[in-house]
Design an enzyme around this catalytic site. Structure first.
Site, PDB file in Angstrom:
ATOM      1  N   ARG A 252      11.275  -9.529  -2.324  1.00 28.14           N
ATOM      2  CA  ARG A 252      11.701 -10.922  -2.188  1.00 28.14           C
ATOM      3  C   ARG A 252      11.490 -11.648  -3.518  1.00 28.14           C
ATOM      4  O   ARG A 252      10.664 -11.225  -4.333  1.00 28.14           O
ATOM      5  CB  ARG A 252      10.915 -11.620  -1.083  1.00 28.14           C
ATOM      6  CG  ARG A 252       9.471 -11.890  -1.421  1.00 28.14           C
ATOM      7  CD  ARG A 252       8.733 -12.580  -0.292  1.00 28.14           C
ATOM      8  NE  ARG A 252       7.415 -13.011  -0.703  1.00 28.14           N
ATOM      9  CZ  ARG A 252       6.344 -12.245  -0.789  1.00 28.14           C
ATOM     10  NH1 ARG A 252       6.435 -10.966  -0.479  1.00 28.14           N
ATOM     11  NH2 ARG A 252       5.186 -12.749  -1.178  1.00 28.14           N
TER      12      ARG A 252
ATOM     13  N   GLU B 283      -5.122   3.096  17.249  1.00 28.66           N
ATOM     14  CA  GLU B 283      -5.604   1.858  16.631  1.00 28.66           C
ATOM     15  C   GLU B 283      -6.341   0.983  17.637  1.00 28.66           C
ATOM     16  O   GLU B 283      -7.427   0.453  17.362  1.00 28.66           O
ATOM     17  CB  GLU B 283      -4.420   1.068  16.058  1.00 28.66           C
ATOM     18  CG  GLU B 283      -3.770   1.708  14.838  1.00 28.66           C
ATOM     19  CD  GLU B 283      -2.446   1.059  14.486  1.00 28.66           C
ATOM     20  OE1 GLU B 283      -1.906   1.382  13.411  1.00 28.66           O
ATOM     21  OE2 GLU B 283      -1.934   0.239  15.282  1.00 28.66           O
TER      22      GLU B 283
ATOM     23  N   ASP C  62       0.037   6.297  17.568  1.00 32.72           N
ATOM     24  CA  ASP C  62      -0.496   5.448  16.505  1.00 32.72           C
ATOM     25  C   ASP C  62      -1.049   4.146  17.087  1.00 32.72           C
ATOM     26  O   ASP C  62      -2.174   3.743  16.777  1.00 32.72           O
ATOM     27  CB  ASP C  62       0.601   5.149  15.486  1.00 32.72           C
ATOM     28  CG  ASP C  62       0.102   4.335  14.307  1.00 32.72           C
ATOM     29  OD1 ASP C  62      -0.531   4.915  13.414  1.00 32.72           O
ATOM     30  OD2 ASP C  62       0.345   3.118  14.277  1.00 32.72           O
TER      31      ASP C  62
ATOM     32  N   SER D 167       0.818  -1.214   0.000  1.00 37.45           N
ATOM     33  CA  SER D 167       0.000   0.000   0.000  1.00 37.45           C
ATOM     34  C   SER D 167       0.853   1.265   0.000  1.00 37.45           C
ATOM     35  O   SER D 167       0.719   2.127  -0.865  1.00 37.45           O
ATOM     36  CB  SER D 167      -0.937  -0.005   1.207  1.00 37.45           C
ATOM     37  OG  SER D 167      -1.653   1.216   1.280  1.00 37.45           O
TER      38      SER D 167
ATOM     39  N   SER E 134     -30.069  14.935  13.064  1.00 33.44           N
ATOM     40  CA  SER E 134     -31.298  15.524  13.613  1.00 33.44           C
ATOM     41  C   SER E 134     -31.067  16.045  15.023  1.00 33.44           C
ATOM     42  O   SER E 134     -30.123  15.625  15.715  1.00 33.44           O
ATOM     43  CB  SER E 134     -32.414  14.466  13.634  1.00 33.44           C
ATOM     44  OG  SER E 134     -32.128  13.478  14.608  1.00 33.44           O
TER      45      SER E 134
ATOM     46  N   LYS F  54      -0.191  10.521   6.513  1.00 32.57           N
ATOM     47  CA  LYS F  54      -1.381  10.247   7.316  1.00 32.57           C
ATOM     48  C   LYS F  54      -2.562   9.906   6.405  1.00 32.57           C
ATOM     49  O   LYS F  54      -3.613  10.542   6.424  1.00 32.57           O
ATOM     50  CB  LYS F  54      -1.707  11.439   8.219  1.00 32.57           C
ATOM     51  CG  LYS F  54      -0.616  11.781   9.207  1.00 32.57           C
ATOM     52  CD  LYS F  54      -0.138  10.562   9.984  1.00 32.57           C
ATOM     53  CE  LYS F  54      -1.191  10.021  10.937  1.00 32.57           C
ATOM     54  NZ  LYS F  54      -0.700   8.805  11.650  1.00 32.57           N
TER      55      LYS F  54
END
Length: 331
Positions: free
Chosen positions: A48, A195, A191, A27, A252, A131
């Site tokens: 790898r 989490e 962090d 990612s 609401s 971030k």
């Protein structure tokens, strides 16, 4: 007051003549590599043997090497591999090739802060942590924008570690949005806490408890899923775009009154005390030690068993069936 920097504070030229080695192409890895390449930086990717990401990297025009070759070629080496693998990969495949004055980079501080990796004294050690998820880091860059990023310096051997951190952050597009200076300790501990206590552990357990409460009271599981899980995105999106104020403006008056009346009954002083305990276990290394031990045992003691149990919860089946009705969620 946290220090903030923008592209005007960064000098990308400090990377001229340097090679950045990206270890990993998941990612974050793909976004860092592609953005840096498009910013004119010489980039190689270390993977790898047999990695499924090799073709994608090569198709983009990136030079793909083994991890060892990339570490040897890199003047800046960015470790973008999972926390539980990072120390072993570094020790066996990266550290032997780090040269005097090289820069070791991270996007998360856990391995350094908790001494899983003990870098040699003759290199710089820095962090550049966007971030946002990798696909957003990439898409914002291609749109001429950027994702805010944290930077930190752990070890400044060359006297230029801060300049390298700013240049790298600018190269991935963060200087367009804002670069915030922190420390390895602060990034790592906040962090992990976020989490565990809020974003993943806290939110999922709250949603599950709400679902269970309604179902046990005789309400249909589909209704429980809609009200306690599905609509969470609506609330989070409102908060993300405009804070609690925009969320409360958008819901609401009945919902807002219920917010004020009930929230503190659920998040009690006992809950806050437990949050502080969670933070202490992060700060003193208890969590990291437990997680690394879990990995050494094949993750069978707790992790994989809990994953199986969670996957069997009724809300997963109900949710899967309801999501089939939502065309906008389908690829």
């Amino acid at each position: 007051m946290i220090k903030k920097f923008y592209d005007t504070d960064c000098d990308l030229k400090v990377l001229d003549g340097k090679t950045v080695a990206i270890i990993g192409f998941g990612s974050q890895g793909h976004a860092h590599a592609m953005n840096l390449k498009d910013s004119g930086v010489n980039v190689v990717v270390g993977l790898r043997e047999g990695s499924k990401h090799a073709k994608k990297a090569a198709d983009y025009g990136l030079k793909v090497m083994s991890v060892e070759e990339a570490a040897k070629a890199g003047d800046l080496v960015m470790m973008l591999v999972p926390d539980e693998l990072c120390a072993d990969i570094y020790a066996a495949q990266v550290q032997p090739y780090m040269k005097d004055g090289d820069v070791l980079c991270f996007a998360h501080g856990l391995s350094i802060h908790f001494n899983l990796i003990k870098p040699q004294a003759n290199i710089d050690v820095i962090m550049i942590a966007p971030k946002g998820p990798g696909h957003t880091v990439r898409s914002q860059y291609t749109e001429g924008k950027g994702v805010p990023s944290l930077i930190a310096v752990y070890q400044d051997y060359t006297g230029r570690a801060h300049d390298y951190a700013l240049a790298y952050a600018s190269g991935i597009g963060a200087g367009r949005a804002g670069i915030l200076e922190t420390t390895f300790r602060e990034e790592t501990e906040t962090d992990l806490f976020g989490e565990q206590a809020v974003l993943c552990g806290g939110v999922t357990e709250l949603m599950k408890a709400g679902f269970d409460t309604l179902v046990e009271a005789g309400y249909e599981p589909e209704m429980a899923y809609f009200e306690c899980i599905h609509e969470m995105k609506l609330i989070v999106d409102l908060i993300n775009s405009g804070g609690f104020g925009k969320m409360r403006y958008s819901i609401s008056n009945t919902a807002e009154y219920g917010d004020y009346r009930t929230g503190r009954r659920l998040i009690t002083e006992e809950t806050r005390k437990e949050m502080k305990k969670v933070l202490r276990e992060i700060q003193d290394g208890t969590f990291t030690s437990e997680w690394m031990t879990e990995n050494k045992s094949g993750r069978c003691a707790k992790f994989l068993a809990t994953r199986r149990l969670e996957a069997e919860h009724p809300l997963e089946q109900v949710g899967a069936e309801l999501r089939q009705m939502m065309s906008w969620l389908k690829k």
